[in-house]
Design a protein around this motif. Structure first.
Motif, short mmCIF file in Angstrom:
data_model
loop_
_atom_site.label_atom_id
_atom_site.label_comp_id
_atom_site.label_asym_id
_atom_site.label_seq_id
_atom_site.Cartn_x
_atom_site.Cartn_y
_atom_site.Cartn_z
N ALA A 1 0.84 -1.21 0.00
CA ALA A 1 0.00 0.00 0.00
C ALA A 1 0.86 1.25 0.00
CB ALA A 1 -0.93 -0.01 1.21
N ALA A 2 2.05 1.16 0.61
CA ALA A 2 2.95 2.30 0.67
C ALA A 2 3.82 2.40 -0.58
CB ALA A 2 3.85 2.18 1.90
N ASN A 3 3.60 1.47 -1.51
CA ASN A 3 4.35 1.45 -2.76
C ASN A 3 5.84 1.14 -2.56
OD1 ASN A 3 4.32 1.59 -5.56
ND2 ASN A 3 5.01 3.72 -5.57
N LEU A 4 6.14 0.55 -1.42
CA LEU A 4 7.52 0.15 -1.18
C LEU A 4 7.78 -1.23 -1.76
CD1 LEU A 4 7.87 1.43 2.48
CD2 LEU A 4 9.40 2.03 0.60
N VAL A 5 6.70 -1.97 -1.96
CA VAL A 5 6.80 -3.30 -2.56
C VAL A 5 5.77 -3.39 -3.68
CG1 VAL A 5 6.24 -5.72 -2.17
CG2 VAL A 5 7.69 -4.51 -0.55
N SER A 6 6.20 -3.89 -4.83
CA SER A 6 5.26 -4.14 -5.91
C SER A 6 5.15 -5.64 -6.11
CB SER A 6 5.73 -3.45 -7.19
OG SER A 6 7.02 -3.90 -7.53
N THR A 7 4.04 -6.07 -6.67
CA THR A 7 3.80 -7.51 -6.78
C THR A 7 3.35 -7.90 -8.19
OG1 THR A 7 1.51 -7.27 -6.10
CG2 THR A 7 3.12 -7.67 -4.37
N ARG A 8 3.49 -9.21 -8.46
CA ARG A 8 3.01 -9.75 -9.74
C ARG A 8 2.48 -11.15 -9.46
NH1 ARG A 8 7.67 -9.76 -12.92
NH2 ARG A 8 8.02 -12.00 -12.66
N LYS A 9 1.31 -11.45 -9.97
CA LYS A 9 0.75 -12.77 -9.73
C LYS A 9 1.17 -13.73 -10.84
CE LYS A 9 -2.51 -14.00 -7.28
NZ LYS A 9 -3.79 -14.51 -6.72
N GLU A 10 1.56 -14.94 -10.41
CA GLU A 10 1.89 -15.98 -11.38
C GLU A 10 1.23 -17.26 -10.90
OE1 GLU A 10 5.94 -16.66 -12.40
OE2 GLU A 10 6.19 -14.72 -13.39
N GLY A 11 0.13 -17.61 -11.52
CA GLY A 11 -0.63 -18.75 -11.04
C GLY A 11 -1.15 -18.50 -9.65
N ARG A 12 -0.87 -19.46 -8.77
CA ARG A 12 -1.31 -19.25 -7.38
C ARG A 12 -0.24 -18.55 -6.56
NH1 ARG A 12 -1.03 -25.54 -5.21
NH2 ARG A 12 0.87 -26.05 -6.33
N LYS A 13 0.88 -18.24 -7.18
CA LYS A 13 1.96 -17.56 -6.48
C LYS A 13 1.88 -16.04 -6.66
CE LYS A 13 5.28 -21.34 -6.73
NZ LYS A 13 6.65 -21.76 -7.10
N LYS A 14 2.33 -15.33 -5.66
CA LYS A 14 2.40 -13.87 -5.75
C LYS A 14 3.84 -13.46 -5.49
CE LYS A 14 0.07 -9.75 -3.95
NZ LYS A 14 -0.87 -9.25 -2.91
N LEU A 15 4.47 -12.87 -6.49
CA LEU A 15 5.87 -12.50 -6.37
C LEU A 15 6.00 -11.06 -5.88
CD1 LEU A 15 7.12 -14.08 -9.74
CD2 LEU A 15 6.85 -15.14 -7.47
N HIS A 16 6.98 -10.83 -5.01
CA HIS A 16 7.16 -9.51 -4.39
C HIS A 16 8.49 -8.88 -4.80
CE1 HIS A 16 4.23 -11.65 -1.92
NE2 HIS A 16 3.77 -10.48 -1.54
N PHE A 17 8.43 -7.56 -5.07
CA PHE A 17 9.63 -6.83 -5.49
C PHE A 17 9.77 -5.54 -4.69
CE2 PHE A 17 8.03 -9.37 -8.94
CZ PHE A 17 9.17 -9.94 -9.51
N LEU A 18 11.00 -5.22 -4.35
CA LEU A 18 11.29 -3.97 -3.64
C LEU A 18 11.29 -2.80 -4.61
CD1 LEU A 18 12.35 -2.30 -1.22
CD2 LEU A 18 14.65 -3.05 -1.83
N ASN A 19 10.60 -1.73 -4.23
CA ASN A 19 10.61 -0.50 -5.04
C ASN A 19 11.40 0.58 -4.31
OD1 ASN A 19 10.08 1.63 -6.71
ND2 ASN A 19 8.01 1.95 -5.98
N PRO A 20 12.55 0.96 -4.85
CA PRO A 20 13.45 1.89 -4.13
C PRO A 20 13.03 3.35 -4.21
CG PRO A 20 14.43 1.27 -6.22
CD PRO A 20 13.14 0.50 -6.12
N VAL A 21 12.08 3.68 -5.08
CA VAL A 21 11.76 5.09 -5.33
C VAL A 21 11.32 5.85 -4.08
CG1 VAL A 21 10.31 6.67 -6.65
CG2 VAL A 21 11.27 4.66 -7.76
N PRO A 22 10.32 5.36 -3.33
CA PRO A 22 9.87 6.16 -2.18
C PRO A 22 10.97 6.38 -1.15
CG PRO A 22 8.32 4.38 -2.65
CD PRO A 22 9.54 4.13 -3.47
#
Lengths: 103, 103
Positions: free
Chosen positions: A51-72
Motif C-alpha cells: 500500500a505504501a508502494n515500497l513493494v510491488s507484486t506480480r501474480k503468477e498462477g497461485r503464487k504472488k511475487l514480491h519486489f522492492l521498489n526503491p523510489v519512495p
DNA sequence: TTGAAACGCAACTAAATGGTTGCATATGTG
DNA sequence: CACATATGCAACCATTTAGTTGCGTTTCAA
C-alpha cells in the motif's frame, strides 16, 4: 507519503525489505521462512508495504511475487538533506565503508 | 536505528523536521507557534527526535535550541537503494523537479 | 475429483503511541 | 525579591497497531 513512513516504522517490515533487497521476486511462503511470525502476520506486513508502494507484486498462477521498489525511499532523503550536503554525506559514507573494510 | 524510523513515523514530528530544515536553532516555544498541539506534546516529539539523533540541541540560558541532523536520514537511503540505482533516481528526481518548475 | 499448496479475509487481544492536564524547576527581568 | 519566561516530569486516557486464531478461496497435481 505518510504510508511510507508508517510502513518503515516496523522492524519486521524493514527485515522483509532487507530480504527483498537481497533477492527479488520472492513469494509469501519464501518470505516467511525462518521468521517467527505466522504467515498471516507476514501477509499483513506485505500488504502494508505494498500500500505504501515500497513493494510491488506480480501474480503468477497461485503464487504472488514480491519486489522492492526503491523510489519512495530515495525520495525521503531528498526531503531533509540539502542538495549541497548530499555529496558531502556520500563521501563520508564511502570513507566509513572503506575504513570498515566493506565493499 | 529503529528509533530513527519510529521517530519519522509520525506526521507531527515530520512537520517539526520540516520547520527545522527551513530555520535552524529554534526553541521549543518557536516550534510550537501555529501548531494545534500543546507545548508538552511538542516537547515529547522533540525528545523522541533527539533520542533518534535526528535533532541535536544546545542549551543557552533557559532556552534550548534545536537543530536538524541530516546524517541518519541519509543513511536510510543507503540501506535499500543500490549504489547503481542512486544516480539514476537522482537524475529522475532532477528531471521531475525541473518539469514542475521547482528550483 | 480429491487433496494439498499458496494465499486472502475477519474478529479478537495485548501492547504501544499520541495527546492531555497538572505541577515542578530553572533562568532572566523590573 | 517578585514575577514572568522557558522548559521538564509524571500520571492518565483514547486510539492505533502488531500479532494471533479460524475459516474461506483459488490453483495445481495425482
Amino acid at each position: 507519503m505518510g504510508a511510507v513512513f508508517r510502513a518503515l516504522a516496523d522492524e519486521s517490515r524493514r527485515a522483509l525489505l532487507d530480504r527483498l533487497f537481497e533477492r527479488k521476486g520472492q513469494t509469501l511462503g519464501e518470505l516467511c521462512d525462518g521468521l517467527q511470525m505466522s504467515r498471516q502476520a507476514v501477509s499483513k506486513h506485505l500488504a502494508i508495504l505494498e500500500a505504501a508502494n515500497l513493494v510491488s507484486t506480480r501474480k503468477e498462477g497461485r503464487k504472488k511475487l514480491h519486489f522492492l521498489n526503491p523510489v519512495p525511499i530515495h525520495e525521503i532523503a531528498g526531503r531533509w538533506v540539502a542538495k549541497f550536503e548530499r555529496a558531502h554525506l556520500d563521501a563520508l559514507s564511502d570513507l566509513k565503508a572503506r575504513l570498515e573494510g566493506e565493499e
